[in-house]
Structures are given as structure tokens and as C-alpha cells.
Design a protein around this motif. Structure first.
Motif, PDB file in Angstrom:
ATOM      1  N   GLY A  16       0.829  -1.195   0.000  1.00 27.49           N
ATOM      2  CA  GLY A  16       0.000   0.000   0.000  1.00 27.49           C
ATOM      3  C   GLY A  16       0.867   1.250   0.000  1.00 27.49           C
ATOM      4  N   VAL A  17       0.416   2.263  -0.724  1.00 25.81           N
ATOM      5  CA  VAL A  17       1.146   3.535  -0.807  1.00 25.81           C
ATOM      6  C   VAL A  17       0.530   4.500   0.198  1.00 25.81           C
ATOM      7  N   GLU A  18       1.298   4.855   1.213  1.00 22.87           N
ATOM      8  CA  GLU A  18       0.816   5.755   2.255  1.00 22.87           C
ATOM      9  C   GLU A  18       1.288   7.184   1.984  1.00 22.87           C
ATOM     10  N   GLY A  19       0.640   8.113   2.676  1.00 24.87           N
ATOM     11  CA  GLY A  19       1.095   9.501   2.611  1.00 24.87           C
ATOM     12  C   GLY A  19       0.387  10.374   1.592  1.00 24.87           C
ATOM     13  N   LEU A  20      -0.586   9.809   0.870  1.00 24.74           N
ATOM     14  CA  LEU A  20      -1.329  10.634  -0.082  1.00 24.74           C
ATOM     15  C   LEU A  20      -2.317  11.523   0.671  1.00 24.74           C
ATOM     16  N   VAL A  44       5.849   7.396  -3.640  1.00 23.90           N
ATOM     17  CA  VAL A  44       6.448   6.072  -3.762  1.00 23.90           C
ATOM     18  C   VAL A  44       7.496   6.065  -4.868  1.00 23.90           C
ATOM     19  N   ASP A  45       8.575   5.339  -4.638  1.00 26.85           N
ATOM     20  CA  ASP A  45       9.593   5.159  -5.670  1.00 26.85           C
ATOM     21  C   ASP A  45       9.143   4.041  -6.613  1.00 26.85           C
ATOM     22  N   GLY A  64       8.366  -2.062 -14.669  1.00 31.99           N
ATOM     23  CA  GLY A  64       7.635  -3.280 -14.365  1.00 31.99           C
ATOM     24  C   GLY A  64       6.683  -3.177 -13.191  1.00 31.99           C
ATOM     25  N   ASP A  65       6.689  -2.069 -12.458  1.00 24.58           N
ATOM     26  CA  ASP A  65       5.729  -1.901 -11.366  1.00 24.58           C
ATOM     27  C   ASP A  65       4.331  -1.682 -11.946  1.00 24.58           C
ATOM     28  N   ILE A  66       3.333  -2.153 -11.217  1.00 28.28           N
ATOM     29  CA  ILE A  66       1.934  -1.942 -11.595  1.00 28.28           C
ATOM     30  C   ILE A  66       1.225  -1.252 -10.442  1.00 28.28           C
ATOM     31  N   LEU A  67       0.646  -0.106 -10.723  1.00 27.07           N
ATOM     32  CA  LEU A  67      -0.106   0.637  -9.715  1.00 27.07           C
ATOM     33  C   LEU A  67      -1.578   0.266  -9.813  1.00 27.07           C
ATOM     34  N   LYS A  73     -10.979  -0.710   2.852  1.00 20.49           N
ATOM     35  CA  LYS A  73     -12.045   0.252   2.600  1.00 20.49           C
ATOM     36  C   LYS A  73     -11.989   1.472   3.511  1.00 20.49           C
ATOM     37  N   SER A  74     -11.295   1.339   4.621  1.00 17.13           N
ATOM     38  CA  SER A  74     -11.333   2.429   5.602  1.00 17.13           C
ATOM     39  C   SER A  74      -9.951   2.837   6.083  1.00 17.13           C
ATOM     40  N   SER A  75      -8.909   2.378   5.414  1.00 13.44           N
ATOM     41  CA  SER A  75      -7.549   2.651   5.882  1.00 13.44           C
ATOM     42  C   SER A  75      -6.975   3.940   5.312  1.00 13.44           C
ATOM     43  N   GLY A  76      -7.656   4.551   4.350  1.00 12.46           N
ATOM     44  CA  GLY A  76      -7.116   5.760   3.741  1.00 12.46           C
ATOM     45  C   GLY A  76      -5.920   5.485   2.854  1.00 12.46           C
ATOM     46  N   VAL A  77      -5.826   4.268   2.316  1.00 13.17           N
ATOM     47  CA  VAL A  77      -4.733   3.897   1.410  1.00 13.17           C
ATOM     48  C   VAL A  77      -5.362   3.508   0.072  1.00 13.17           C
ATOM     49  N   PRO A  78      -5.512   4.450  -0.850  1.00 10.12           N
ATOM     50  CA  PRO A  78      -6.232   4.178  -2.091  1.00 10.12           C
ATOM     51  C   PRO A  78      -5.364   3.674  -3.239  1.00 10.12           C
ATOM     52  N   VAL A  79      -4.067   3.516  -3.012  1.00  8.18           N
ATOM     53  CA  VAL A  79      -3.150   3.105  -4.076  1.00  8.18           C
ATOM     54  C   VAL A  79      -2.252   1.995  -3.558  1.00  8.18           C
ATOM     55  N   ALA A  80      -2.024   0.996  -4.401  1.00  7.08           N
ATOM     56  CA  ALA A  80      -1.073  -0.070  -4.084  1.00  7.08           C
ATOM     57  C   ALA A  80      -0.137  -0.251  -5.266  1.00  7.08           C
ATOM     58  N   VAL A  81       1.077  -0.705  -4.990  1.00  7.26           N
ATOM     59  CA  VAL A  81       2.041  -0.973  -6.057  1.00  7.26           C
ATOM     60  C   VAL A  81       2.387  -2.460  -6.032  1.00  7.26           C
TER      61      VAL A  81
END
Length: 260
Positions: A9-13, A30-31, A35-38, A196-204
């Protein structure tokens, strides 16, 4: 050889609002490497694109976003509408949703999720120089199964299918129809770290670079089954009523039965 990959999960947004540059915000958080997939929750794309209406207009918004009604069911709290929306997605309420929306509003899906994914992938690739893929996800139910899972509603720079047709399984038997929907599998897996409630809307997703490709690859719209191959175009009750009406109309056209 077993395949290993990771999802983080990508935090800090920040809280996303209309006009935010999502590509820049994600790159700052996030760095990224080739080949990374968001996997990006579609709601923050809707917020950035200003795709919301007042909550009191929710029912009208569902109607406006609907191109075909699949099934409706009345229950104590109101009515559930399963529809095909303008994005080609079949689900409840045309994707109109109040969860994680600003107070007093409901969010609509992006007008063109594939175009939104392509714009994000283009911007992120330009900012980082890294060949990354982008999947926009949303939560839907499934026919015949309880619960929900995330699926891909938009994609860019990602092979949405892994086409195994013509190859063989581990026992050497030919695979005639096997075509895993990689985009949906990744969307569902990424939801396990986003929540759904963690405030982390992006994953890599890292380690699956073989699925990353050019930005002109078919998007998530290509996942929708064509109408001529859809065996379940309408709900069971609707199909029964339609068959009853057709049978009644046919009998009326033929005239009364001869009782002699």
C-alpha cells in the motif's frame, strides 16, 4: 519455478479533491521502477476529475448513468437496481456510491476509466522514466456469490489477460479456453492491502513486470463480455416475465383455442 511478487500500500497521499494532479502525488509518495503496476482506487480518480453530485440526486444520477436495466428488486429500505452503466460495467446502482465521498455528495465513476488510466500512466512514466502499468479498481458483487471483490474498470500499459490458449497444462494437456483476467486478479489482490477504511487508495505490485507493456494495449473495457456471448443478459425474474409476456402475446395472435 514458483513466481513471487509483492503488493504494498502507498501511504502519505493527501485527501484528493477536484483538480489534484494524481500522477505527481503518487510519484511523490512512492519510488517506482520498470515493471511496477499501480492499482488505484477509482474513487480518488473520480474526486480529482470532479465526478460527484449531491446526495439528494443519487437516484437520478443512477438513472442518468444507466444504459440498460438488468434486474431490479424491492426491499424494505428501497429498491436495488442492477444495471449496465455507460462504462459497460454491470453492477448495482451504476457505480454511484456514497462511501468515501465528501459529506452530502455521491461519487460517479470516471467517464472513461481506460482514458483516465492512460493519462495517469502517461504522466507517471513521464515523471519517473519508468515503464509502469496502471489499473483502476472498483468494488462489485458477483452473480451467484455473496460478498464483493475489487475488479479492474480501467487499465493502461498492462496486459489485462494472460492468454494461455494453445499452450498445455502441467500434465501436457492442451488449454483451449484458459485466459486468466490478470487485471481483475491484481485488483482483488491489491484491495487486501488498501482496504475500505484505511485511507490507502493506491497499491504498487512488484515482480510481475511481464504483464507491463505499451500504453496502446487494450484497456479494461475489453474485459466486458460482448452481448452476443452473454448468456445472462437479464435477471431471472425479468427473464420469466419476458417469456410469459411473449407466450401470452403469441397465444393472443393465434386466436382462441377450439374447444370442440
Amino acid at each position: 519455478m514458483a513466481v513471487k511478487f509483492s503488493i504494498e500500500g502507498v501511504e502519505g497521499l493527501p485527501e484528493i479533491v477536484r483538480g489534484h494532479d494524481l500522477a505527481a502525488l503518487i510519484v511523490d509518495a512512492v519510488d517506482l521502477a520498470d515493471g511496477d503496476i499501480l492499482v488505484i482506487t477509482s474513487k480518488i480518480v473520480s474526486k480529482a476529475e470532479g465526478r460527484f453530485v449531491q446526495a439528494v440526486d443519487r437516484e437520478q444520477a443512477i438513472t442518468d448513468e444507466t444504459v440498460r436495466v438488468v434486474a431490479t428488486r424491492v426491499f424494505d429500505g428501497g429498491i436495488t437496481r442492477i444495471v449496465e452503466n455507460r462504462q459497460g460495467i454491470i453492477g448495482a446502482a451504476a457505480g454511484v456510491d456514497a462511501s468515501n465521498a465528501p459529506d452530502g455528495t455521491v461519487l460517479l465513476l470516471p467517464v472513461d476509466p481506460d482514458a483516465s488510466a492512460r493519462a495517469l500512466a502517461t504522466g507517471i512514466r513521464a515523471l519517473t522514466g519508468a515503464a509502469v502499468g496502471v489499473i483502476l479498481s472498483d468494488t462489485l458483487g458477483r452473480p451467484w456469490r455473496e460478498g464483493q471483490t475489487d475488479i479492474a474498470i480501467g487499465a493502461a500499459g498492462v496486459h489485462v489477460f494472460e492468454d494461455l490458449r494453445g499452450s498445455t497444462d502441467a500434465a501436457g494437456k492442451p488449454l483451449a479456453v484458459t485466459m486468466p483476467c490478470v487485471a481483475d486478479e491484481l485488483a482483488g489482490a491489491a484491495e487486501l492491502v488498501k482496504g475500505k477504511s484505511s485511507g490507502v487508495p493506491v497499491a504498487v505490485v512488484r515482480g510481475l513486470g511481464r504483464f507491463v507493456g505499451d500504453l496502446d494495449l487494450p484497456g479494461a473495457r475489453s474485459i466486458q463480455r460482448p452481448a452476443d456471448r452473454d448468456l445472462f443478459r437479464i435477471g431471472a425474474d425479468e427473464a420469466y416475465n419476458e417469456g410469459y409476456r411473449d407466450g401470452f402475446d403469441e397465444s393472443q395472435a393465434e386466436g382462441p383455442l377450439d374447444s370442440a
